[in-house]
Design a protein around this motif. Structure first.
Motif, PDB file in Angstrom:
ATOM      1  N   PHE A  30       1.070  -1.145  -0.027  1.00  0.00           N
ATOM      2  CA  PHE A  30       0.447   0.021  -0.027  1.00  0.00           C
ATOM      3  C   PHE A  30       0.755   1.300   0.119  1.00  0.00           C
ATOM      4  CE2 PHE A  30       0.193  -1.368   4.546  1.00  0.00           C
ATOM      5  CZ  PHE A  30       0.577  -0.351   5.021  1.00  0.00           C
ATOM      6  N   MET A  31       1.963   1.158   0.323  1.00  0.00           N
ATOM      7  CA  MET A  31       2.789   2.573   0.040  1.00  0.00           C
ATOM      8  C   MET A  31       3.358   2.557  -1.477  1.00  0.00           C
ATOM      9  SD  MET A  31       4.894   2.574   4.003  1.00  0.00           S
ATOM     10  CE  MET A  31       3.853   3.453   5.551  1.00  0.00           C
ATOM     11  N   GLU A  32       3.661   3.875  -2.123  1.00  0.00           N
ATOM     12  CA  GLU A  32       4.382   3.499  -3.205  1.00  0.00           C
ATOM     13  C   GLU A  32       6.101   3.958  -2.887  1.00  0.00           C
ATOM     14  OE1 GLU A  32       3.710   7.326  -6.804  1.00  0.00           O
ATOM     15  OE2 GLU A  32       2.447   7.242  -5.031  1.00  0.00           O
ATOM     16  N   ASN A  33       5.955   3.948  -4.030  1.00  0.00           N
ATOM     17  CA  ASN A  33       7.578   3.688  -3.574  1.00  0.00           C
ATOM     18  C   ASN A  33       8.484   2.310  -2.643  1.00  0.00           C
ATOM     19  OD1 ASN A  33       7.392   5.361  -5.433  1.00  0.00           O
ATOM     20  ND2 ASN A  33       7.667   7.547  -4.341  1.00  0.00           N
ATOM     21  N   VAL A  34       7.826   2.069  -1.971  1.00  0.00           N
ATOM     22  CA  VAL A  34       8.395   1.330  -1.047  1.00  0.00           C
ATOM     23  C   VAL A  34       8.414  -0.494  -1.674  1.00  0.00           C
ATOM     24  CG1 VAL A  34       8.272   0.138   1.291  1.00  0.00           C
ATOM     25  CG2 VAL A  34       7.299   2.123   0.553  1.00  0.00           C
ATOM     26  N   GLU A  35       9.708  -0.564  -2.019  1.00  0.00           N
ATOM     27  CA  GLU A  35       9.753  -2.163  -3.093  1.00  0.00           C
ATOM     28  C   GLU A  35       9.665  -3.333  -1.601  1.00  0.00           C
ATOM     29  OE1 GLU A  35      12.805  -2.293  -4.883  1.00  0.00           O
ATOM     30  OE2 GLU A  35      12.063  -0.659  -6.667  1.00  0.00           O
ATOM     31  N   ARG A  36       9.951  -3.115  -0.036  1.00  0.00           N
ATOM     32  CA  ARG A  36      10.733  -4.394   0.277  1.00  0.00           C
ATOM     33  C   ARG A  36      11.138  -3.602   1.737  1.00  0.00           C
ATOM     34  NH1 ARG A  36      12.760  -9.311  -0.474  1.00  0.00           N
ATOM     35  NH2 ARG A  36      13.391  -9.805   1.717  1.00  0.00           N
ATOM     36  N   VAL A  37      10.161  -4.345   3.191  1.00  0.00           N
ATOM     37  CA  VAL A  37      10.863  -3.812   4.595  1.00  0.00           C
ATOM     38  C   VAL A  37      10.680  -4.497   5.206  1.00  0.00           C
ATOM     39  CG1 VAL A  37      10.071  -2.703   6.184  1.00  0.00           C
ATOM     40  CG2 VAL A  37       9.486  -1.663   4.456  1.00  0.00           C
ATOM     41  N   ASP A  38      11.830  -4.828   5.696  1.00  0.00           N
ATOM     42  CA  ASP A  38      12.221  -6.565   6.290  1.00  0.00           C
ATOM     43  C   ASP A  38      12.912  -6.172   7.954  1.00  0.00           C
ATOM     44  OD1 ASP A  38      12.732  -8.366   4.271  1.00  0.00           O
ATOM     45  OD2 ASP A  38      14.586  -7.274   3.236  1.00  0.00           O
ATOM     46  N   GLN A  39      12.230  -7.178   9.000  1.00  0.00           N
ATOM     47  CA  GLN A  39      12.175  -6.301  10.043  1.00  0.00           C
ATOM     48  C   GLN A  39      13.632  -7.327  10.362  1.00  0.00           C
ATOM     49  OE1 GLN A  39       9.231  -5.349  12.017  1.00  0.00           O
ATOM     50  NE2 GLN A  39      10.222  -4.839  13.776  1.00  0.00           N
ATOM     51  N   VAL A  40      14.160  -6.329  10.624  1.00  0.00           N
ATOM     52  CA  VAL A  40      15.501  -7.281  11.518  1.00  0.00           C
ATOM     53  C   VAL A  40      15.594  -7.888  12.568  1.00  0.00           C
ATOM     54  CG1 VAL A  40      18.170  -6.451  11.656  1.00  0.00           C
ATOM     55  CG2 VAL A  40      16.705  -4.783   9.779  1.00  0.00           C
ATOM     56  N   ASP A  41      14.823  -6.731  13.919  1.00  0.00           N
ATOM     57  CA  ASP A  41      14.499  -7.306  14.877  1.00  0.00           C
ATOM     58  C   ASP A  41      13.511  -6.664  15.709  1.00  0.00           C
ATOM     59  OD1 ASP A  41      15.589  -4.972  16.521  1.00  0.00           O
ATOM     60  OD2 ASP A  41      17.966  -5.111  16.364  1.00  0.00           O
TER      61      ASP A  41
END
Length: 155
Positions: A30-41
């Motif tokens: 749902f966020m434009e231009n966001v390709e990926r978000v990883d939860q590191v911790d």
């Protein structure tokens, strides 16, 4: 530094809205231009975004998080930004979600985009798409993280 505030009322209870927002991996839906978000911790995320054909990566730290109330963060590197998303119960099936962002655009293109209101419009669109996303799920979130992160002590 620019401040952007956007508010959207979503047709789900406050817990469902909050729980969905904790699922950072779904942000590209749902966020434009966001390709990926990883939860590191539990407090760190790694973002991959695409702006104007250029891919950028950066890390962000969650600086405060309280279930059904708020999530605050700041970038650790890359484009400087910080923000808070708050969740307010309007009734049993409606939640007001407010995003307030502080953004320090980098470079000529980002500064022009900021001055022309592109960042404001993008945030408005992202919040509208979040509303559509969570409401289309028939009152269920994709997951939840109910832990708390206390604000760092002031020095």
């Amino acid at each position: 530094m620019s401040t952007i505030t956007e508010i959207v009322d979503v047709g789900v209870d406050v817990t469902t809205a909050y729980n969905q927002w904790t699922q950072f991996e779904t942000f590209p839906q749902f966020m434009e231009n966001v390709e990926r978000v990883d939860q590191v911790d539990p407090t760190r995320t790694h973002w991959t975004i695409s702006v104007g054909g250029t891919t950028r990566e950066f890390d962000a730290t969650i600086t405060e998080q309280h279930p059904d109330e708020r999530i605050a963060w700041r970038s650790d590197d890359g484009p400087r930004h910080a923000g808070v998303v708050t969740f307010h119960r309007l009734d049993d099936r409606t939640t007001r979600v407010t995003a307030q962002l502080e953004i320090d655009p980098e470079g000529f293109v980002e500064n022009v985009a900021d001055k022309l209101g592109v960042l404001d419009r993008r945030t408005k669109g992202d919040m509208a798409r979040f509303k559509e996303f969570i409401e289309s799920r028939d009152g269920t979130e994709t997951g939840a993280w109910r832990g708390s992160v206390d604000r760092p002590a002031q020095r």
